[in-house]
Design a protein around this motif. Structure first.
Motif, PDB file in Angstrom:
ATOM      1  N   ALA A  32     -12.225  26.343 -32.918  1.00 51.87           N
ATOM      2  CA  ALA A  32     -12.345  24.986 -33.454  1.00 51.87           C
ATOM      3  C   ALA A  32     -12.628  25.021 -34.952  1.00 51.87           C
ATOM      4  O   ALA A  32     -12.062  24.242 -35.734  1.00 51.87           O
ATOM      5  CB  ALA A  32     -13.465  24.239 -32.720  1.00 51.87           C
ATOM      6  N   THR A  36      -9.955  23.833 -38.109  1.00 51.76           N
ATOM      7  CA  THR A  36     -10.384  22.659 -38.873  1.00 51.76           C
ATOM      8  C   THR A  36     -10.984  23.005 -40.235  1.00 51.76           C
ATOM      9  O   THR A  36     -10.966  22.177 -41.143  1.00 51.76           O
ATOM     10  CB  THR A  36     -11.436  21.855 -38.093  1.00 51.76           C
ATOM     11  N   GLN A 115      -6.516  19.515 -38.661  1.00 48.10           N
ATOM     12  CA  GLN A 115      -6.271  19.492 -37.208  1.00 48.10           C
ATOM     13  C   GLN A 115      -7.530  19.070 -36.431  1.00 48.10           C
ATOM     14  O   GLN A 115      -8.037  19.800 -35.577  1.00 48.10           O
ATOM     15  CB  GLN A 115      -5.805  20.864 -36.728  1.00 48.10           C
ATOM     16  N   TRP A 118      -7.485  19.044 -32.318  1.00 44.32           N
ATOM     17  CA  TRP A 118      -7.680  20.320 -31.627  1.00 44.32           C
ATOM     18  C   TRP A 118      -9.133  20.783 -31.741  1.00 44.32           C
ATOM     19  O   TRP A 118      -9.721  21.285 -30.776  1.00 44.32           O
ATOM     20  CB  TRP A 118      -6.745  21.382 -32.210  1.00 44.32           C
ATOM     21  N   LEU A 122     -11.647  21.404 -28.433  1.00 40.65           N
ATOM     22  CA  LEU A 122     -12.266  22.704 -28.136  1.00 40.65           C
ATOM     23  C   LEU A 122     -13.789  22.584 -28.103  1.00 40.65           C
ATOM     24  O   LEU A 122     -14.454  23.193 -27.254  1.00 40.65           O
ATOM     25  CB  LEU A 122     -11.836  23.731 -29.183  1.00 40.65           C
TER      26      LEU A 122
END
Length: 309
Positions: A32, A36, A115, A118, A122
């Motif tokens: 994660a 990010t 992102q 996502w 997660l």
């Protein structure tokens, strides 16, 4: 009769499960953070490394605590669990310091988050795993009277709230564009787990210093003794005094004096004492009672300051 679930979910097995879950959550949270580049999610991942180290150390200490008493440790090894709790508290404090350091740098140099979808997915998945395990561990900690399990469960709950805070913070960054919120959330998370770390270390220190048993346990002990106390008019026949207690991991200990008529035979006095011991251990699971018999007209003098000289 011990329930089957309690026999199955032993502290050792649950801490092994905690190790496995920690590895999974580390993988999810690191992914994660990677997708990010969020310092908030990095702080969340760092705390999961603390979970792993704590669970491993807790497993070692629970294994030691389960050893039977021996010549060098006649009272058993139950206090080993307090080392686990204290170690976990120290790791939490170290993780909080690392999070504040990383977030401080990002606060003065904000970076865009990539992102987000996502990353949040997660993080939510890892939080669900931690929440489920914490719920199971809390129930088992109460049944087994294990401070190591309780400490690990509390840390997992802290981890869940950490993740919730991070998720909310990242969502706010995404919708508002305020990049400074990401490190601010990370610092808030660090301060929260810092408090939990100090609390765990305090509880551990109190256990190592022979803290008295919990109030509800003391009430059960006193009620049991009241059931055996007996007087004839104003003259006490059986009475108890100098009641002292302590706890050590899963065990509880009580020492007391039991007064009865000097004319009673040793066999009769011993039989009554045995009944009191059995009643106490039945009322408080895991209790070990030590009762000294004294005649009614004899008073013992303990804790005299002169004894320390």
């Amino acid at each position: 009769m011990i329930p089957a679930t309690v026999r199955l979910l032993t502290p050792r097995r649950l801490l092994m499960a905690s190790i496995a879950v920690a590895v999974i959550t580390i993988t999810l949270k690191t992914l994660a953070w990677y997708v990010t580049d969020s310092v908030g999610l990095l702080s969340d991942a760092m705390e999961s490394f603390v979970n792993l180290a704590s669970a491993i150390f807790g497993l070692v200490m629970v294994t030691i605590a389960a050893r039977p008493a021996d010549e060098d440790h006649p009272y058993g090894h139950h206090k080993a669990e307090y080392f686990s709790s204290g170690f976990e508290g120290a790791l939490i404090i170290a993780a909080a310091a690392g999070i504040i350091w990383a977030a401080g740098h990002r606060l003065f140099d904000p970076q865009p988050i990539e992102q987000v979808g996502w990353g949040l997915a997660l993080s939510v998945a890892s939080s669900a795993l931690n929440g489920l395990l914490a719920w199971v561990m809390f129930r088992s900690a109460k049944e087994h009277r294990s401070i190591a399990l309780e400490a690990d469960a509390k840390h997992l709950v802290t981890d869940v709230w950490t993740s919730v805070g991070v998720i909310v913070g990242i969502a706010l960054v995404y919708f508002t564009g305020w990049l400074w919120l990401d490190p601010v959330v990370a610092i808030g998370v660090a301060l929260n787990i810092l408090w939990e770390g100090f609390h765990l270390m305090w509880r551990s220190s109190q256990g190592l210093m022979d803290e008295a048993v919990e109030p509800d346990v003391m009430v059960a002990i006193q009620q049991t003794l009241d059931g055996f106390s007996h007087s004839r008019g104003a003259t006490p026949i059986i009475r108890f005094d100098h009641i002292t207690t302590r706890k050590a991991g899963q065990r509880r200990f009580v020492d007391l004096h039991m007064h009865m008529p000097a004319g009673w035979s040793l066999g009769r006095a011993a039989a009554v004492r045995t009944s009191v011991e059995k009643a106490l251990m039945s009322a408080v699971p895991g209790l070990r009672a030590s009762i000294q018999l004294l005649p009614s007209d004899v008073e013992a003098h303990i804790d005299d300051p002169k004894d320390l000289k």
